[in-house]
Design a protein around this motif. Structure first.
Motif, PDB file in Angstrom:
ATOM      1  N   ARG A 168      42.951 -33.758  14.156  1.00  0.00           N
ATOM      2  CA  ARG A 168      44.060 -32.869  14.538  1.00  0.00           C
ATOM      3  C   ARG A 168      44.753 -33.393  15.535  1.00  0.00           C
ATOM      4  O   ARG A 168      44.258 -33.961  16.682  1.00  0.00           O
ATOM      5  N   TYR A 180      49.786 -26.106  24.486  1.00  0.00           N
ATOM      6  CA  TYR A 180      48.602 -25.664  23.814  1.00  0.00           C
ATOM      7  C   TYR A 180      47.826 -27.035  23.647  1.00  0.00           C
ATOM      8  O   TYR A 180      48.474 -27.912  22.873  1.00  0.00           O
ATOM      9  N   ASP A 230      47.881 -27.926  14.883  1.00  0.00           N
ATOM     10  CA  ASP A 230      47.895 -26.506  15.064  1.00  0.00           C
ATOM     11  C   ASP A 230      49.141 -25.943  15.914  1.00  0.00           C
ATOM     12  O   ASP A 230      49.249 -26.301  17.069  1.00  0.00           O
ATOM     13  N   HIS A 232      49.359 -22.566  16.736  1.00  0.00           N
ATOM     14  CA  HIS A 232      48.830 -21.877  17.440  1.00  0.00           C
ATOM     15  C   HIS A 232      49.795 -20.464  17.798  1.00  0.00           C
ATOM     16  O   HIS A 232      49.948 -19.964  18.722  1.00  0.00           O
ATOM     17  N   GLU A 256      48.621 -25.552  11.061  1.00  0.00           N
ATOM     18  CA  GLU A 256      47.696 -24.291  11.290  1.00  0.00           C
ATOM     19  C   GLU A 256      48.460 -23.362  12.122  1.00  0.00           C
ATOM     20  O   GLU A 256      49.374 -23.675  12.685  1.00  0.00           O
ATOM     21  N   ASP A 257      48.058 -22.335  11.652  1.00  0.00           N
ATOM     22  CA  ASP A 257      48.762 -21.010  12.460  1.00  0.00           C
ATOM     23  C   ASP A 257      50.263 -21.144  12.661  1.00  0.00           C
ATOM     24  O   ASP A 257      50.640 -20.955  13.747  1.00  0.00           O
ATOM     25  N   GLU A 282      41.883 -18.292  12.034  1.00  0.00           N
ATOM     26  CA  GLU A 282      40.602 -18.197  13.042  1.00  0.00           C
ATOM     27  C   GLU A 282      40.548 -16.831  13.663  1.00  0.00           C
ATOM     28  O   GLU A 282      39.554 -16.612  14.193  1.00  0.00           O
ATOM     29  N   ARG A 303      40.601 -20.100   7.457  1.00  0.00           N
ATOM     30  CA  ARG A 303      39.962 -20.692   8.684  1.00  0.00           C
ATOM     31  C   ARG A 303      38.714 -19.833   9.069  1.00  0.00           C
ATOM     32  O   ARG A 303      38.031 -20.025  10.068  1.00  0.00           O
TER      33      ARG A 303
HETATM   34 MG    MG Z   1      43.754 -22.972  16.104  1.00  0.00          MG
END
Ligand code: MG
Ligand code: GCO
Length: 422
Positions: A168, A180, A230, A232, A256-257, A282, A303
């Motif tokens: 990642r 982040y 990600d 986030h 992701e997200d 997540e 996740r």
């Molecule tokens: Mg994450």
């Protein structure tokens, strides 16, 4: 009927633990901070078999500790540790108040501790209880990051050298002080202060830098390493669609997200515009949080992992449901999930037919010493051992040396001061 006896109780053999052997006589909540906070539940049966479950909810640890101590533990004493499904249902349905991260993390700790006990009583590792091995090892991804693109690319290179097949990548965003996923000198641990640190976010700057990062990573490291990213939860659905589209040439394993998913329909917009694979979940804690996402094939990876999703019993249901829709698992595995969750997750990963990938951030040496475990990293994959149960122990004496230390996750605001998603 008493809590622990059933009709056929007497016929159960000692090899598998008689009902008397399996009676829960103690359940203890242990809070420790070997580098970061962890909440662990230890259940003991009359025959002296113990099981461990993780109940860590980053920044809200004591809420789960109290939920366990004050509300679940009194209900556990005297119960049959072998009735894993019934105990899950008792706490899930029986409480009337269903779901939520605090409830589901507490239930997960009980569930995983009971699976650990079942494994120890049967003399079998959990992956064998689930149905046996589907693969030799679980593909994992590590976290590479840097203050700028060049630093992030060097970090990806170091992971590849260590044998990682998937990485990642996150990098700093010009004009953003603390983006982040970018490490401080001590490594990346987001819950770093007693009250939340305030950060300021800039979406247009981020949307500029992210595709450049992946263009560079493909140039420096070729097309074969799997790359993940990600977001986030920091983009609106249409911004997320734009990012997913702009990343297509770099063939991400997943994005992701990309946007918050309380409204599961949001992902329809991203899907309409892009073939970049999507991962989410997540922060979910039950199958209901992703039902629409999964049955409409709006995501590729789910996740939600064992600790925040009610344990092995509920996550198994979620994974089977996902398999019907060709959605694979990609369990959350940041450092705030204890080695107990990692151990249990790896047994699950070793079994699950629709396993995709497992996140793997390194715990500190202090954490590893408090939670000795038998899983190990080899050739880009994590391998579980054959210790009965989940194979993760807790050194209680050592744990006592690290008292709880209050820490919360940061928050993010936009430049005008309004709250945003961290
Ligand atoms: Mg994450
Ligand atoms: C990840 C996560 C973590 C979370 C953390 C919150 O993908 O690993 O986004 O970094 O922010 O686990 O507690």
């Amino acid at each position: 009927m008493s809590k622990q006896t059933g009709k056929n109780a007497a016929s159960e053999t000692a090899t598998h633990g008689s009902v008397r052997d399996r009676e829960i006589v103690d359940a203890k909540v242990i809070v420790t901070c070997p580098g970061r906070n962890f909440v662990t539940l230890k259940i003991t049966t009359r025959s002296g078999v113990t099981g461990l479950g993780d109940a860590t909810l980053n920044g809200r640890e004591l809420a789960v500790a109290s939920y366990l101590q004050d509300h679940l533990v009194p209900n556990l004493i005297g119960r049959d540790a072998g009735r894993i499904e019934d105990i899950f249902q008792f706490f899930y349905r029986g409480a009337y108040w269903r779901r939520g991260p605090v409830t589901m993390s507490a239930i997960a700790a009980v569930d995983v501790a009971l699976w650990d006990i079942l494994g120890k009583m049967a003399g079998l590792p959990i992956y064998r209880l689930l149905g046996g091995r589907s693969r030799e090892g679980a593909l994992v991804y590590g976290h590479a990051n840097g203050r700028d693109i060049a630093e992030a690319s060097d970090a990806v290179g170091r992971f590849i050298e260590q044998g990682f097949l998937a990485v990642r990548a996150q990098c700093g965003v010009p004009g953003v002080k603390k983006a982040y996923g970018v490490s401080s000198a001590r490594g990346y641990e987001p819950a770093e202060s007693e009250l939340p640190a305030e950060t300021v976010w800039n979406t247009p700057r981020y949307l500029e830098v992210a595709p450049k990062l992946f263009e560079r990573l493909r140039k420096d490291h070729g097309n074969h390493v799997e790359l993940l990213h990600d977001v986030h939860h920091r983009l609106s659905p249409i911004e997320a669609a734009r990012l997913a589209k702009s990343l297509e040439p770099y063939r991400l394993f997943w994005l992701e997200d990309a946007t918050p998913a309380e409204n599961q329909h949001s992902f329809e917009l991203i899907r309409q515009h892009s073939v970049t694979p999507l991962a989410v979940g997540e922060v979910f804690n039950s199958i209901w949080d992703c039902k629409h996402l999964i049955e409409n094939q709006l995501i590729d990876y789910i996740r939600t992992t064992i600790v925040h999703g009610g344990g092995i019993s509920h996550i198994r249901r979620l994974a089977d449901f996902a398999a019907l829709h060709q959605v694979r698992t990609g369990f959350h595995g940041a450092t705030d999930l204890s080695p107990v969750t990692m151990g249990a997750a790896l047994h699950f990963d070793t079994w699950a037919p629709n396993f995709g990938i497992q996140e793997y951030m390194f715990h500190t040496g202090e954490t590893d010493a408090v939670f000795p475990h038998d899983y190990e990293f080899r050739d880009g994959r994590l391998h579980v051992g054959d210790t009965p149960g989940h194979g993760v122990a807790l050194d209680e004496k050592l744990a006592k040396k690290y008292p709880y230390s209050p820490k919360q996750l940061p928050i993010a605001r936009l430049q005008d001061g309004s709250m945003w998603d961290w």
